[in-house]
Design an enzyme around this catalytic site. Sequence first.
Site, PDB file in Angstrom:
ATOM      1  N   HIS A  27     -61.011 105.863  99.507  1.00 40.12           N
ATOM      2  CA  HIS A  27     -60.617 105.762 100.842  1.00 40.12           C
ATOM      3  C   HIS A  27     -61.879 105.065 101.619  1.00 40.12           C
ATOM      4  CE1 HIS A  27     -57.594 109.212 101.289  1.00 40.12           C
ATOM      5  NE2 HIS A  27     -57.237 108.327 100.779  1.00 40.12           N
ATOM      6  N   GLU A  66     -56.292 113.205 103.217  1.00 42.12           N
ATOM      7  CA  GLU A  66     -57.295 112.827 104.238  1.00 42.12           C
ATOM      8  C   GLU A  66     -57.924 114.215 105.065  1.00 42.12           C
ATOM      9  OE1 GLU A  66     -54.582 110.546 106.790  1.00 42.12           O
ATOM     10  OE2 GLU A  66     -53.636 112.251 107.782  1.00 42.12           O
ATOM     11  N   GLN A  68     -49.733 104.338 100.311  1.00 39.84           N
ATOM     12  CA  GLN A  68     -49.423 103.132 101.308  1.00 39.84           C
ATOM     13  C   GLN A  68     -48.808 102.197 100.507  1.00 39.84           C
ATOM     14  OE1 GLN A  68     -53.587 102.759 103.015  1.00 39.84           O
ATOM     15  NE2 GLN A  68     -53.258 104.382 104.362  1.00 39.84           N
TER      16      GLN A  68
HETATM   17  O1  LIG Z   1     -49.778 106.077 105.047  1.00 42.80           O
HETATM   18  C1  LIG Z   1     -50.622 106.563 105.828  1.00 42.80           C
HETATM   19  O2  LIG Z   1     -50.371 106.469 107.181  1.00 42.80           O
HETATM   20  C2  LIG Z   1     -51.543 107.133 105.077  1.00 42.80           C
HETATM   21  C3  LIG Z   1     -51.658 107.681 103.888  1.00 42.80           C
HETATM   22  C4  LIG Z   1     -52.639 108.321 103.281  1.00 42.80           C
HETATM   23  O3  LIG Z   1     -53.171 107.202 102.334  1.00 42.80           O
HETATM   24  P1  LIG Z   1     -53.520 107.591 100.651  1.00 42.80           P
HETATM   25  O4  LIG Z   1     -52.065 107.855 100.126  1.00 42.80           O
HETATM   26  O5  LIG Z   1     -53.881 106.248 100.071  1.00 42.80           O
HETATM   27  O6  LIG Z   1     -54.219 108.610 100.522  1.00 42.80           O
HETATM   28  C5  LIG Z   1     -53.738 108.700 104.145  1.00 42.80           C
HETATM   29  O7  LIG Z   1     -54.949 109.104 103.364  1.00 42.80           O
HETATM   30  C6  LIG Z   1     -54.169 107.651 105.074  1.00 42.80           C
HETATM   31  O8  LIG Z   1     -55.102 108.088 106.017  1.00 42.80           O
HETATM   32  C7  LIG Z   1     -52.684 107.328 105.942  1.00 42.80           C
HETATM   33  C1  LIG Z   2     -57.763 107.163 104.258  1.00 41.05           C
HETATM   34  C2  LIG Z   2     -57.652 107.068 105.584  1.00 41.05           C
HETATM   35  O1  LIG Z   2     -57.447 105.866 106.436  1.00 41.05           O
HETATM   36  P1  LIG Z   2     -56.715 104.730 106.228  1.00 41.05           P
HETATM   37  O2  LIG Z   2     -55.353 104.620 106.849  1.00 41.05           O
HETATM   38  O3  LIG Z   2     -57.582 103.502 106.474  1.00 41.05           O
HETATM   39  O4  LIG Z   2     -56.302 104.627 104.638  1.00 41.05           O
HETATM   40  C3  LIG Z   2     -57.831 108.358 106.574  1.00 41.05           C
HETATM   41  O5  LIG Z   2     -57.712 108.106 107.759  1.00 41.05           O
HETATM   42  O6  LIG Z   2     -58.451 109.393 106.382  1.00 41.05           O
END
Ligand SMILES: O=C(O)C1=C[C@@H](OP(=O)(O)O)[C@@H](O)[C@H](O)C1
Ligand SMILES: C=C(OP(=O)(O)O)C(=O)O
Length: 428
Positions: free
Chosen positions: A344, A317, A176
């Site tokens: 997470h 996830e 992210q």
């Molecule tokens: O960009 C996004 O919408 C997300 C990226 C992932 O985060 P991470 O890369 O921190 O795992 C995922 O796990 C999260 O639920 C949503």
């Molecule tokens: C990691 C997660 O959420 P977030 O968008 O809060 O990072 C998830 O939905 O599994």
Amino acid sequence: MSQPPASQPTWTAPVAPGPLDATVRVPGSKSITNRAFVLAALAAEPTLVRAPLDSRDARLMLGALEALGGGWERRGEDVLVRPLVHGSTEPASVVLGNAGTVARFTPALAGLGSAPVTFDGDEAIRRRPIAPLLSALREAGADIDDAGRGAPPFTVRGHGGLPGGKVDLDSSASSQFLSALLLAGPAFDAGVTVRLTGGTPPSEPHIAMTLGMLTRFGASPERDGAEFHVGPAALSCPDFAVEPDLSTAAPFVVAAAAAGGTVRIPGWPEYSTQPGDWLRSLMAELGQRAELTADGLSVTGTGEIPGARLDLHEVGELTPVIAALLCFADGPSVISGVAHLRGHETDRLAALATELSALGAGVRETADGLEITPAPLHGGHFRTYDDHRLVMAGAVLGLRVPGVSVENPATVGKTFPGFTAAWDAMLS
Ligand SMILES: O=C(O)C1=C[C@@H](OP(=O)(O)O)[C@@H](O)[C@H](O)C1
Ligand SMILES: C=C(OP(=O)(O)O)C(=O)O
């Protein structure tokens, strides 16, 4: 790890009465919805976001955009999002809840305004990683006061825009961080060029999602190995439709494997950048039949689940729900590549090892995942640590184990407020 108070409400996850025969509609994708809201706020004209998710995280994103000077209104199941225009001109606060997308994607937008904006949320979000993103935003010209914490609460003081340009970023703790810089990049004076330092970011499909959605909104992102670039651009996408959330679909897909029978998910896209699309190949690897037709995905349980070695780095996830399913496998399994799950909603590796073991499974944390040795399971209290995907994991266990008492089921409202009702309907 911290444990929520024992007095929270619980939900006894229902046992499957027999093989399933169900069609389950899941709500819009959290990741696509919250990217669409951000890109729409940066666009030159309003965007009608069709069938977005309506959940805690999606509402937090809309609230953040409003605090930052944007506007939105519901139009039936759709949301019309208006551009930020000048960004925040008055001091404001953004409430992050425990939404990673809100915490990571919105601070850059505050840098486009001309007033101080404070960011804070649940206790849990203060523990989740964000420092590398704050450093990269400073390199891009943002004025951020975090009192040296490298975590919320912090304040971004807007000075009417951000220069952008070249930044270094360690995105190994969360994809992210990279998505945040790329999504805001078109609004920076010089765009943004991100050079990745550190290890490979997790969740590659989410990075592809960011690049794909930027393109859809009219930007021209480029990628060359560990370097990403997006130039300044006037964004526009008057009409944008959100796909169903394929990660929210995971417990329902997995239910066919755990309980037998068939579960259909209508609207499953033919092509998707969502990590949940990996479920098709994961189900095949776990011995189930998954068929994608024009009507959606149909998954049929075969009655046998082989133990497996799964590297879930790209699709972290999905881990809680897959780990729950593997407790019913015919042999031991290893999940690897997911050390970042410790940052997470909760430390998911510790939470899964503790809670699955408490119901009788042999589950051990490793440096980057879990070792799962199936054993006869029994009912009991299943703590969820304010994590929506732990509620989903508890539901999967309950399909075959009477008396799984899932703590604080309402926390699933982060991504699917109607989850328990949909689960009950699948079993009726
Ligand atoms: O960009 C996004 O919408 C997300 C990226 C992932 O985060 P991470 O890369 O921190 O795992 C995922 O796990 C999260 O639920 C949503
Ligand atoms: C990691 C997660 O959420 P977030 O968008 O809060 O990072 C998830 O939905 O599994």
